[in-house]
Design a protein around this motif. Structure first.
Motif, PDB file in Angstrom:
ATOM      1  N   THR A 122      34.063  41.604  44.030  1.00 50.48           N
ATOM      2  CA  THR A 122      34.710  42.589  43.049  1.00 50.48           C
ATOM      3  C   THR A 122      36.113  43.071  44.006  1.00 50.48           C
ATOM      4  O   THR A 122      35.862  42.568  45.386  1.00 50.48           O
ATOM      5  CB  THR A 122      34.001  43.703  42.717  1.00 50.48           C
ATOM      6  OG1 THR A 122      34.848  44.669  42.041  1.00 50.48           O
ATOM      7  CG2 THR A 122      33.631  44.613  43.729  1.00 50.48           C
ATOM      8  N   VAL A 178      33.225  41.671  38.883  1.00 50.02           N
ATOM      9  CA  VAL A 178      33.954  42.823  38.028  1.00 50.02           C
ATOM     10  C   VAL A 178      35.163  42.949  38.426  1.00 50.02           C
ATOM     11  O   VAL A 178      35.558  43.416  39.687  1.00 50.02           O
ATOM     12  CB  VAL A 178      32.942  43.922  38.657  1.00 50.02           C
ATOM     13  CG1 VAL A 178      33.478  45.326  37.738  1.00 50.02           C
ATOM     14  CG2 VAL A 178      31.626  43.801  38.467  1.00 50.02           C
ATOM     15  N   LEU A 193      38.515  46.606  32.389  1.00 51.18           N
ATOM     16  CA  LEU A 193      37.449  45.914  33.173  1.00 51.18           C
ATOM     17  C   LEU A 193      36.580  45.381  32.512  1.00 51.18           C
ATOM     18  O   LEU A 193      36.240  45.483  31.374  1.00 51.18           O
ATOM     19  CB  LEU A 193      37.013  47.186  34.171  1.00 51.18           C
ATOM     20  CG  LEU A 193      37.793  47.887  35.232  1.00 51.18           C
ATOM     21  CD1 LEU A 193      36.910  49.001  35.850  1.00 51.18           C
ATOM     22  CD2 LEU A 193      38.150  46.817  36.357  1.00 51.18           C
ATOM     23  N   PHE A 218      37.766  50.586  39.043  1.00 54.94           N
ATOM     24  CA  PHE A 218      36.269  50.561  38.874  1.00 54.94           C
ATOM     25  C   PHE A 218      35.582  51.833  39.583  1.00 54.94           C
ATOM     26  O   PHE A 218      34.681  52.421  38.474  1.00 54.94           O
ATOM     27  CB  PHE A 218      35.763  49.222  39.525  1.00 54.94           C
ATOM     28  CG  PHE A 218      34.241  49.008  39.593  1.00 54.94           C
ATOM     29  CD1 PHE A 218      33.706  48.871  38.187  1.00 54.94           C
ATOM     30  CD2 PHE A 218      33.430  49.344  40.551  1.00 54.94           C
ATOM     31  CE1 PHE A 218      32.456  48.897  38.208  1.00 54.94           C
ATOM     32  CE2 PHE A 218      31.979  49.331  40.692  1.00 54.94           C
ATOM     33  CZ  PHE A 218      31.430  49.141  39.351  1.00 54.94           C
TER      34      PHE A 218
END
Length: 374
Positions: free
Chosen positions: A204, A263, A166, A216
């Motif tokens: 995201t 992200v 990530l 995540f």
């Protein structure tokens, strides 16, 4: 041969057609996805044959044989491996591409009569789910000796091709125009993402069915601990402007300037950056990661063509092709490095994170997170 994002950026609608490494559904903002359909479906062979010869993976003469594969990374990656294998062996390969969550659902629905021989791509939690259902089976590949043992399933089922880590991506052009004089630092940590100045500017993937999104939230919980982790995720959720079904889409929309921050996986951000878009990337402290494997589907373990395809997927040639297309980090250190990135041995990421342990609690974790979403 990178994906030509300049052609992709014609309109926001193109986002739906780009396929992330992992994906699912549920959004704060509306989003459409395009599922790739099978061009042809090759019938499975009922004939049991001898195990593929180990000397030259993907070099057997398999003319007249057919296999069907299901892939959960970018369609062009699935297509490239299928074409390379066909050229080397004469075996006809049909393929279907869909996000990890949808692929798992498809294979679960077809458990009594699988339509595919090999499953590749997607995050390792998807493969683990299928292993628990008995839908993927052990296969000793002639080429897996080249893969570091920590990236192989101890039970012999899945074998990793590359890893994804990530990263926080920021549109540098927008940052310079809108935030350069704000006194704020460009966000490079989890804590900085929950600054109120960035509310609505973060995009995201949705963890409910996206492997990227689940990586995540599970890595946040591992890094911060359960209590602080859930408190953080509640704050982060308030910052998010859009949850996407595709793991790739956040990088794309951020590169185009629709959002300031994304992200998602570093490889997707590097595709955007190396295609000419203003993107900075930071593998932040505590960043989660996952393995992207290939596995044999139950019922195909004695299929010579399926065996040879799995063997081929672990070769340097196959992995180099994936790196060229997707800027991923191959688990074999003799493979090329991604453009603008590092080889696995040089990559700085949170090696304490355990994606297999995270997979074992995915259902309850996703349900709890979904309950806090609008």
């Amino acid at each position: 041969m990178k994906r030509n994002l300049l052609a992709i950026a014609v309109s926001a609608a193109m986002t739906a057609s780009l396929l992330g490494g992992c994906g699912g559904s549920n959004q704060k903002a509306a989003e459409s996805t395009v599922k790739q359909e099978e061009t042809t479906k090759a019938p499975e062979s009922d004939e049991k044959t001898e195990e593929a010869e180990p000397a030259e993976a993907g070099q057997l003469d398999l003319s007249g044989q057919e296999i069907s594969i299901l892939g959960s990374y970018h369609e062009d990656m699935v297509k490239r491996l299928a074409e390379m294998f066909e050229e080397r062996t004469g075996c006809k390969v049909s393929y279907l591409r869909m996000p990890t969550g949808e692929a798992v659902a498809k294979m679960t629905a077809e458990k009594d009569n699988p339509s595919v021989n090999v499953y590749l791509g997607g995050t390792v939690d998807g493969h683990e789910n299928l292993v628990q259902q008995g839908l993927l089976v052990p296969y000793k590949s002639s080429t897996e000796a080249e893969i570091p043992s920590e990236y192989l399933d101890p039970n012999g089922v899945w074998k990793s091709q590359y890893i994804e880590t990530l990263s926080i991506g920021v549109n540098t052009e927008r940052w310079e125009k809108e935030f350069a004089d704000s006194g704020l630092e460009m966000p490079t940590t989890l804590e900085e993402l929950i600054n109120p100045a960035f509310k609505g500017e973060i995009i995201t993937p949705d963890p409910s069915s996206s492997g990227t999104g689940y990586t995540f939230i599970s890595s946040v919980l591992e890094y911060m601990g359960e209590e602080k982790g859930w408190e953080y995720l509640e704050q982060f959720n308030e910052q998010v402007g859009q949850y996407t079904s595709s793991g790739y889409t956040p990088a794309e929309k951020t590169g185009l300037g629709e959002y300031l921050i994304c992200v998602n996986f570093l490889a997707d951000q590097l595709i955007v950056k190396t295609s000419g878009y203003p993107m900075s990337s930071t593998v932040y402290e505590g960043a989660g990661w996952t393995m992207v494997p290939v596995s044999m589907v139950a019922g195909s373990e004695d299929n010579q063509a399926a065996q040879a395809f799995v063997d081929f997927c672990l070769t340097k040639d196959a992995l180099d092709a994936l790196v060229e297309l997707a800027n991923c980090v191959a688990v074999r250190d003799d493979c090329i490095a991604p453009e603008g990135g590092s080889k696995l041995s040089e990559l700085n990421f949170n090696r304490e994170y355990d994606p297999i342990a995270a997979a074992s609690v995915k259902s309850e974790t996703v349900d709890k997170f979904a309950a806090m979403m609008p």
